[in-house]
Design an enzyme around this catalytic site. Structure first.
Site, PDB file in Angstrom:
ATOM      1  N   GLU A 163     -22.810 -16.418   7.081  1.00 53.94           N
ATOM      2  CA  GLU A 163     -21.429 -16.410   6.432  1.00 53.94           C
ATOM      3  C   GLU A 163     -20.068 -16.674   7.246  1.00 53.94           C
ATOM      4  O   GLU A 163     -19.814 -15.540   7.814  1.00 53.94           O
ATOM      5  CB  GLU A 163     -21.619 -15.131   5.692  1.00 53.94           C
ATOM      6  CG  GLU A 163     -20.273 -15.186   4.456  1.00 53.94           C
ATOM      7  CD  GLU A 163     -20.411 -13.948   3.640  1.00 53.94           C
ATOM      8  OE1 GLU A 163     -19.335 -13.810   3.003  1.00 53.94           O
ATOM      9  OE2 GLU A 163     -21.309 -13.265   3.309  1.00 53.94           O
ATOM     10  N   GLN A 223     -19.621  -6.078  25.156  1.00 52.53           N
ATOM     11  CA  GLN A 223     -19.278  -7.577  24.942  1.00 52.53           C
ATOM     12  C   GLN A 223     -19.710  -8.077  26.171  1.00 52.53           C
ATOM     13  O   GLN A 223     -19.400  -7.658  27.282  1.00 52.53           O
ATOM     14  CB  GLN A 223     -18.148  -7.925  24.379  1.00 52.53           C
ATOM     15  CG  GLN A 223     -17.865  -7.567  22.667  1.00 52.53           C
ATOM     16  CD  GLN A 223     -16.703  -7.812  22.332  1.00 52.53           C
ATOM     17  OE1 GLN A 223     -15.732  -8.380  22.713  1.00 52.53           O
ATOM     18  NE2 GLN A 223     -16.498  -7.543  20.961  1.00 52.53           N
TER      19      GLN A 223
END
Length: 466
Positions: free
Chosen positions: A274, A247
């Protein structure tokens, strides 16, 4: 899964007598306090606390309603997940077990509920680093490379590979499910038997002959193509995750950019996400704003709106201004850039802010007034007052300070039914709560604008002059 019970002095010396006493009810221990999860990139890291530690959003919710484990003294649960095969090994240690009134928590079914068939014994776990290294190569080979970025390391490169969720790719997704459950709040596995699913993998290819695997998975996105009337397809991003060791390296950004590229090249109707997290929405809005800055069709309407905010005085509330783009412009953006209307309206406000002078008090007050009017309309509608929608702050288990409820009051009915009357102090509280919501959204706009400015200074130079 290894279970280790540490010996005690009393057990070592049978001549020592235990004193009879009555212990209190077992208070239990929270899973977040006694359980740790690590990523192991090679066999040497397996079983080592020096491995990369994951930060699950909440381990407690896997262990019943109260999130506690009962019946163990000095319990420690360490789980290692292979970065090659995504198998898992759990090392469990404790001094003793006893039923303190709440029973003894059976740890095995809970861990199996999280890790499923990925959970194996240590010997098998160590073997997977060499035995399972080829299956990922097969998945990548069967897919299509969409984007290739040369790494700063001479012996590796990062690729984005597009695969349909069937066969080996579906098997890989199933192995990734535990990471999704641990790291993505509120997530549930997708139904891979449903038609239209595919996955974008961020993989790192190693050119070193000594490497145990040709590829490492750095992150992925699960996307679904579904029908849109009358004859088009929408693309929904259902899950997107960059593994913790990787990350902060821009892989999530690359995934979103690749999805945008696919949607344009294949003439998808639009792209939706979503239930995006706040950070994912931050990245998404930053990317879309940068795309819109160089989209010429929006410039006339954007500059006109900026000019209106500079010239209009909304502070006295003698006039109003709706900060919305023309409807045909929203449709043009959807057709060309595949940005859905809701996302475009969000970006539109950020683009306006980018073209205002932060030192110009009048412009900024007008901008905030428009944000206030929009939020008030969304939450309360046009009917407010004694008989209309009301906004009240409500405590919750998640955040006592930022949770609100909207309810409707109306005149008439029995006196017993009129339990709420909107007094002046109520209106004052409602105003305060509305301003808190507005302040929060203003902060989001400012943060995204800063990111866009830092990444697109050249694009800002061709926007509306301030």
């Amino acid at each position: 899964m290894a279970l280790k019970q540490k010996g005690t002095d009393a057990a070592a010396d049978p001549k020592k007598r235990r004193r009879v006493g009555f212990s209190g009810i077992d208070a239990g221990v929270e899973a977040n306090e006694c359980m740790k999860v690590f990523i192991a990139r090679n066999p040497d890291e397996a079983g080592s606390a020096n491995s990369t530690s994951l930060q699950p959003f909440d381990l407690n919710h896997f262990f019943g309603e109260d999130g506690k484990i009962y019946g163990y003294k000095n319990l420690k649960i360490n789980v290692w997940i292979s970065a090659i095969s995504f198998h898992a090994y759990a090392d469990i240690s404790f001094e003793e077990t006893s039923d303190g009134g709440k029973g003894i928590t059976d740890l095995k079914p809970v861990l199996q509920n999280i890790f499923g068939e990925n959970l194996v014994e240590k010997d098998e776990f160590l073997k997977t680093f060499s035995k399972e290294c080829e299956y990922l190569s097969n998945v990548v080979t069967d897919g299509n490379v969409i984007k290739h970025d040369a790494s700063i390391d001479e012996d590796s490169a990062v690729e984005i590979v597009r695969v349909e969720l069937q066969g080996a790719a579906a098997f890989l997704y199933c192995r990734l499910v535990p990471l999704i459950l641990l790291l993505v709040e509120g997530s549930t596995p997708i139904d891979i038997t449903e038609h239209g699913w595919e996955m974008l993998l961020v993989v790192k290819k190693s050119a070193q002959a000594s490497s145990s695997s040709n590829f490492l998975v750095l992150g992925f996105a699960a996307v679904h193509h579904f029908y849109h009337y009358p004859e088009s397809t929408r693309l929904r991003i259902s899950q997107i995750l960059v593994l913790p060791p990787y990350q902060g390296e821009g892989h999530g950004l690359r995934l979103l950019e690749t999805i945008n590229s696919i949607s344009e090249s294949e003439n998808i109707y639009d792209v939706t996400i979503e239930d995006p997290s706040d950070y994912l929405q931050y990245i998404r809005s930053s990317i879309d704003c940068l795309r819109l800055l160089t989209f010429d069709p929006i410039k006339p309407a954007l500059c006109s709106m900026v000019s209106s905010l500079k010239d209009t005085n909304l502070s006295k509330r003698t006039s109003s201004l709706k900060m919305v783009p023309p409807s045909d412009l929203a449709e043009t953006v959807r057709q060309k850039l595949k940005i859905n209307k809701k996302q475009f309206l969000r970006c539109w406000e950020i683009l306006i802010y980018l073209n205002l002078d932060a030192e110009d008090r009048k412009s900024m007050d007008n901008f905030r007034a428009c944000i206030y009017d929009r939020i008030k309309g969304e939450i309360l509608g046009t009917s407010t007052g004694p008989n209309g929608k009301r906004l009240v702050q409500m405590p919750s288990n998640f955040d006592e300070e930022t949770c609100f409820a909207v309810y409707w009051t109306q005149d008439g009915g029995d006196a017993d039914d009129q339990t709420v009357e909107q007094q002046p102090e109520d209106l004052k509280t409602q105003e305060q709560q509305l301003n808190e919501v507005v302040d929060s959204q203003m902060e989001e706009i400012v943060e995204i604008a800063k990111n866009v400015t830092s990444r697109g200074k050249d694009k800002l130079s061709v926007s509306c002059s301030v």
